[in-house]
Design a protein around this motif. Structure first.
Motif, PDB file in Angstrom:
ATOM      1  N   GLY A 123       1.943   3.834   4.526  1.00 35.25           N
ATOM      2  CA  GLY A 123       1.130   2.795   3.929  1.00 35.25           C
ATOM      3  C   GLY A 123      -0.407   3.336   3.637  1.00 35.25           C
ATOM      4  O   GLY A 123      -1.254   2.656   3.495  1.00 35.25           O
ATOM      5  N   ARG A 124      -0.716   4.495   4.386  1.00 35.55           N
ATOM      6  CA  ARG A 124      -1.939   5.129   4.245  1.00 35.55           C
ATOM      7  C   ARG A 124      -1.608   6.669   3.738  1.00 35.55           C
ATOM      8  O   ARG A 124      -1.676   7.306   4.554  1.00 35.55           O
ATOM      9  N   SER A 125      -1.580   6.792   2.320  1.00 36.69           N
ATOM     10  CA  SER A 125      -1.695   8.225   1.917  1.00 36.69           C
ATOM     11  C   SER A 125      -2.587   9.003   2.170  1.00 36.69           C
ATOM     12  O   SER A 125      -3.955   8.614   2.334  1.00 36.69           O
ATOM     13  N   LYS A 126      -2.610  10.365   2.210  1.00 38.35           N
ATOM     14  CA  LYS A 126      -3.775  11.404   2.380  1.00 38.35           C
ATOM     15  C   LYS A 126      -4.681  10.878   1.475  1.00 38.35           C
ATOM     16  O   LYS A 126      -4.570  10.971   0.355  1.00 38.35           O
ATOM     17  N   GLY A 127      -6.176  10.831   1.875  1.00 38.70           N
ATOM     18  CA  GLY A 127      -7.084  10.681   1.054  1.00 38.70           C
ATOM     19  C   GLY A 127      -8.039   9.495   1.288  1.00 38.70           C
ATOM     20  O   GLY A 127      -8.264   9.154   2.670  1.00 38.70           O
ATOM     21  N   LEU A 172       0.815  -1.207  -0.044  1.00 38.83           N
ATOM     22  CA  LEU A 172      -0.059   0.008   0.044  1.00 38.83           C
ATOM     23  C   LEU A 172       0.793   1.312  -0.146  1.00 38.83           C
ATOM     24  O   LEU A 172       0.429   2.352  -0.288  1.00 38.83           O
ATOM     25  N   ALA A 173       2.018   1.309   0.303  1.00 41.22           N
ATOM     26  CA  ALA A 173       2.823   2.180   0.374  1.00 41.22           C
ATOM     27  C   ALA A 173       3.142   2.802  -1.164  1.00 41.22           C
ATOM     28  O   ALA A 173       3.550   3.907  -1.146  1.00 41.22           O
ATOM     29  N   ALA A 174       2.853   1.706  -2.170  1.00 42.85           N
ATOM     30  CA  ALA A 174       3.214   2.444  -3.596  1.00 42.85           C
ATOM     31  C   ALA A 174       1.915   2.688  -4.117  1.00 42.85           C
ATOM     32  O   ALA A 174       1.921   3.281  -5.349  1.00 42.85           O
ATOM     33  N   TYR A 175       0.731   2.997  -3.391  1.00 37.14           N
ATOM     34  CA  TYR A 175      -0.445   3.477  -3.788  1.00 37.14           C
ATOM     35  C   TYR A 175      -0.260   4.850  -4.330  1.00 37.14           C
ATOM     36  O   TYR A 175       0.235   5.514  -3.490  1.00 37.14           O
TER      37      TYR A 175
END
Length: 460
Positions: free
Chosen positions: A437-441, A112-115
């Motif tokens: 792993g949890r980007s803003k949004g 998820l860090a790559a999202y």
């Protein structure tokens, strides 16, 4: 495309996961050049540290990822994701140090860090690809990542491009992918088929309201998911101030979350009968808008005094829950970005949930800890029932006084679930600032914990 694991191969850079309390015992067993380099770079094994170690020719020989202390990890989610975001592009494999019980959740965090949400601009970044650890079911973790990315993409998309029709298209696309059936009740047909509240909330918009109905599976326990699909919420005639309206593209976050959960269920082939109901509307302002003080009829026959047009989510959910209850599922779950009161109570990271079933609550709490998907049980506090009972109708959608706003909303919804075994999530659906792993949004909240708990809850 959702992130996936790198293909196995001999050239992946080994990553040693090192807790801060084991660094001093790990380091003496390494070659002298590794010891000197790690000390010179200040590596200690603290959470989030990442260090590449060169060989004699200057090429990367290994990488070190700090895993911190148990106390530090308890305050974080996806510890390795922070290291993954700091490593240079390339392919990596976990060589040592990652506890087996953490491998699945930490691998998911790495993916998820790559999202990136790249619909409107090139958002490609440096990606450290990971080979799946041997103890991890790679396909299962990739499925979780795909569900999370689906939910994030839906919520992140502005309302101009994610209205009721587009939300319907997303549900239909998911149905086609997994061989499910999808049907829609649209516009005036909502009145003809007795969904008056969904029609009332959506009638002011030129984007027709609808009820999306997805079905999958033909054997096993029956699970019904209901997700709030308010694709944009102006507040209606009780219009929101500008600052409060800024994030209202996320008001369909409940729908996005149940679609993410449905994707997990179908991809895993769980032996159950799944139904997903999404009342999809836009709460707009026009001459056709419903008014404060109106008394509204619901599908269940209960009347609702509408004391705030900005408390519309519980109205559209009410008709969908009434339909779901008519089918008598074994478990009924609703998810909604429903109240600001829930955010005040538990903040943006926790997913508050309501249930009268202690066994379900215990199963969910246990799975939340395993899946790095924190939840918090809230009470269906029966003495507050009088707060949702106005003088001239059966129910009040916005009790005066402002107390216990999340609880009274949950009690309102429970009236429409009837005697069905019911669980409600009052989620935020949004990560307010970047985290590993949890980007803003947009955010998937509670769905992974639910997915992991379903085998216990439904005895699969």
């Amino acid at each position: 495309m959702p992130p996936v694991f790198a293909a196995p191969g001999p050239d992946a850079c080994p990553v040693h996961v090192i807790a801060s309390d084991s660094f001093d015992s790990w380091l003496p067993g390494q070659p002298q050049r590794v010891q000197v380099w790690a000390k010179a770079q200040g590596f200690t094994g603290a959470c989030g540290q990442a260090l590449t170690v060169p060989d004699a020719d200057g090429r990367i020989a290994m990488a070190l990822a700090g895993y911190g202390s148990a106390a530090q990890r308890a305050r974080r989610r996806f510890v390795l994701a922070e290291a993954a975001q700091k490593l240079p592009a390339g392919t990596y494999r976990i060589a040592s140090g990652l506890p087996a019980e953490d491998a699945a959740s930490e691998s998911l965090g790495w993916l998820l860090a790559a999202y990136r949400f790249d619909r409107y601009k090139d958002a490609n970044g440096v990606t450290a690809a990971l080979q799946a650890p041997e103890e991890v079911d790679a396909a299962a973790v990739e499925s979780l990542a795909a569900a999370e990315c689906l939910t994030r993409d839906l919520i992140n998309t502005p309302a101009a491009d994610m209205g009721p029709a587009e939300l319907q298209a997303a549900a239909e696309s998911l149905a086609r992918e997994f061989g499910a059936e999808a049907s829609v009740i649209l516009g005036a047909d909502l009145l003809e088929q007795n969904f008056p509240l969904i029609h009332t909330v959506g009638r002011a918009s030129d984007r027709a309201p609808r009820l999306i109905d997805l079905r999958w599976g033909n054997s096993g326990p029956r699970l019904t998911l209901v997700g709030k699909g308010v694709c944009f919420d102006t507040g209606g005639l009780n219009i929101k101030p500008g600052n409060s309206m800024a994030l209202m593209k996320k008001d369909m976050g409940g729908a996005a979350n149940v679609l993410g959960l449905a994707r997990m269920v179908m991809a895993a082939g769980l032996k159950l009968q799944l139904r997903v109901l999404i009342p999809a509307v836009e709460n707009a302002v026009s001459g056709a808008a419903f008014r404060p003080g109106d008394v509204l009829m619901s599908r269940k026959g209960l009347t609702v005094e509408n004391n705030n047009t900005d408390a519309e989510g519980r109205l559209v959910l009410a008709d969908a829950l009434a339909l779901a209850a008519e089918d008598a599922p074994d478990l009924l779950i609703s998810m909604a970005t429903l109240t600001g009161a829930a955010r005040v109570a538990v903040g943006p990271d926790l997913s508050p949930f309501y249930t009268d079933h202690d066994g379900d609550a215990a199963a969910l709490a246990a799975s939340a800890a395993r899946t790095a998907d924190p939840v918090w049980r809230m009470p269906f506090h029966d003495p507050y029932e009088t707060m949702i009972e106005p003088g001239i109708a059966d129910l009040d959608n916005a009790p005066a006084g402002g107390f216990a706003g999340s609880i009274t909303a949950a009690l309102f919804l429970r009236r429409f679930a009837g005697e069905t075994r019911y669980m409600h999530f009052d989620i935020y659906g949004w990560t307010p600032s970047d985290a590993p792993g949890r980007s803003k949004g947009g955010a998937l909240q509670g769905a992974r914990a639910l997915f992991a708990a379903l085998p216990d809850m439904l005895e699969l």
